[in-house]
Scaffold this active site. Structure first.
Site, PDB file in Angstrom:
ATOM      1  N   TRP A   1      -8.546  26.545  81.222  1.00  0.00           N
ATOM      2  CA  TRP A   1      -9.356  27.747  81.448  1.00  0.00           C
ATOM      3  C   TRP A   1     -10.395  27.507  82.527  1.00  0.00           C
ATOM      4  CZ3 TRP A   1      -7.241  31.972  80.127  1.00  0.00           C
ATOM      5  CH2 TRP A   1      -6.398  32.029  79.015  1.00  0.00           C
TER       6      TRP A   1
ATOM      7  N   ASP B   1     -18.709  29.154  79.569  1.00  0.00           N
ATOM      8  CA  ASP B   1     -17.652  29.884  78.876  1.00  0.00           C
ATOM      9  C   ASP B   1     -17.591  29.319  77.463  1.00  0.00           C
ATOM     10  OD1 ASP B   1     -15.342  30.950  77.826  1.00  0.00           O
ATOM     11  OD2 ASP B   1     -14.033  30.322  79.476  1.00  0.00           O
TER      12      ASP B   1
ATOM     13  N   LYS C   1     -11.808  34.921  69.038  1.00  0.00           N
ATOM     14  CA  LYS C   1     -11.807  33.637  68.328  1.00  0.00           C
ATOM     15  C   LYS C   1     -12.720  33.711  67.100  1.00  0.00           C
ATOM     16  CE  LYS C   1      -9.971  32.021  72.273  1.00  0.00           C
ATOM     17  NZ  LYS C   1      -8.570  31.618  72.469  1.00  0.00           N
TER      18      LYS C   1
END
Length: 360
Positions: free
Chosen positions: A102, A167, A191
């Protein structure tokens, strides 16, 4: 109905009390005779939800008053673009710590808007970083928890006067962080927060509206969300409503401090087994082991496939590892009950015993 154990990396399991409340209120929210997905975002009903959701998040994360909380669509992936578009203000240069898949995607987007300095880290280990001497960049970017690789920062690096952007998509609200160490925190909801489609952005107010290097589209400008209280257009109302319920559940549980203790206990159950096993193992450096995402392997790809198949049949879903690294992965987000981890470890012990017997 028996609930399965959902170990997906996202969208992930949600707290059962939240799902039950959604089900109860779905046809008539607060006795209105209307579903929450039908109610106007400009109504008093939804404005109250927005206010309560933000206040709950501020309370749970201890967010200072000089930080703005934004509700943005497009997931965390949109922030890969919005961060450089909004924060490249003086040097048109950023610094990214590459700790996995990511982070690589975030870097690729940032390179479209300015110069990017990259520090690469090993796939299974994040060394302690000294970043406080970095200068002549507009911000430093890290990924606090790497969903695919199963690593996390053991400690948050000090970046001095340079804003730190994080992030936190896969570990927000799972452990305590000092928000004041960051200039921007962003996280996709799917999540630990709620359904996919919502992204939370926590941005220090002095970083809003400072961009003079690029012409920003209205919907990609943090200032738009600040001025309109995230309602410049119709926000993802259902997602925000569920987020509010999840935050209420977390607060009732004892907040982030308590869920961190629970998460450490859950992760220890699986890591301890992996460390003792002769069949299963983890490659992740002990210091950087994620509490949320635990990749693991057996001694052969054939056994991996057999394990995934038998585990699925036994009610343990989505244990297949990411296609880029293979193997297995168990995601133990906040809503995963400790009984689910205990059941998984018990199943893994039985699988190992059968594999050992077949080789005798």
């Amino acid at each position: 109905m028996t609930r399965s154990f959902n170990f997906s990396a996202g969208p992930s399991t949600l707290p059962l009390p939240v799902l039950e409340k959604v089900q109860k209120e779905f046809l008539s929210f607060q006795g209105t005779g209307m579903s929450i997905i039908e109610i106007s975002h400009r109504s008093n009903y939804f404005e109250e939800i927005m206010e309560q959701t933000e206040q709950l998040l501020r309370e749970l994360m201890n967010i200072p008053n000089n930080y703005k909380v934004l509700f943005v669509q497009g997931g965390a992936s949109l922030q890969f673009s919005m961060v450089p578009m909004n924060l490249l203000t003086s040097y048109n240069t950023s610094y990214y710590v590459n700790t996995g898949s990511w982070a690589k995607k975030a870097i690729a987007e940032a390179e479209k808007y300015g110069e990017v300095h990259v520090q690469n880290c090993p796939i299974h280990h994040i060394p302690k970083l000294s970043l406080d001497s970095i200068s002549l960049v507009d911000y430093v970017h890290i990924t606090t928890n790497n969903t695919i690789e199963g690593t996390k920062f053991a400690s948050i690096p000090n970046t001095g006067n340079v804003p730190l952007v994080a992030d936190m998509s896969s570990n927000i609200l799972s452990e305590e962080y000092d928000v004041e160490k960051f200039g921007v925190i962003y996280a996709g909801a799917q999540k630990n927060i709620g359904p996919a489609g919502l992204c939370i952005v926590i941005v220090r107010e002095d970083l809003v509206g400072q961009n003079t290097l690029h012409t920003l589209p209205t919907m990609l400008n943090y200032e738009t969300y600040v001025k309109s209280n995230s309602m410049y257009n119709t926000p993802p109302t259902f997602n925000i409503y569920i987020m509010k319920l999840v935050l209420e559940w977390l607060k009732q549980l004892g907040g982030v401090q308590q869920i961190e203790k629970i998460n450490k206990e859950k992760a220890a159950l699986l890591y301890n087994f992996l460390d003792e096993s002769t069949l299963f193992y983890s490659n992740v450096h002990i210091e950087n082991r994620s509490l949320m995402n635990i990749p693991f392997n057996t001694t052969s790809s054939q056994l991996n496939e057999q394990f995934i198949s038998e585990a699925t049949s036994a009610g343990f879903y989505f244990l297949k590892g990411h296609r880029s690294i293979g193997g297995m992965r168990a995601s133990l987000y906040n809503a995963m009950p400790i009984d689910g981890v205990k059941a998984l470890v018990s199943f893994m012990k039985q699988f190992e015993m059968k594999a050992r017997m077949s080789n005798v």
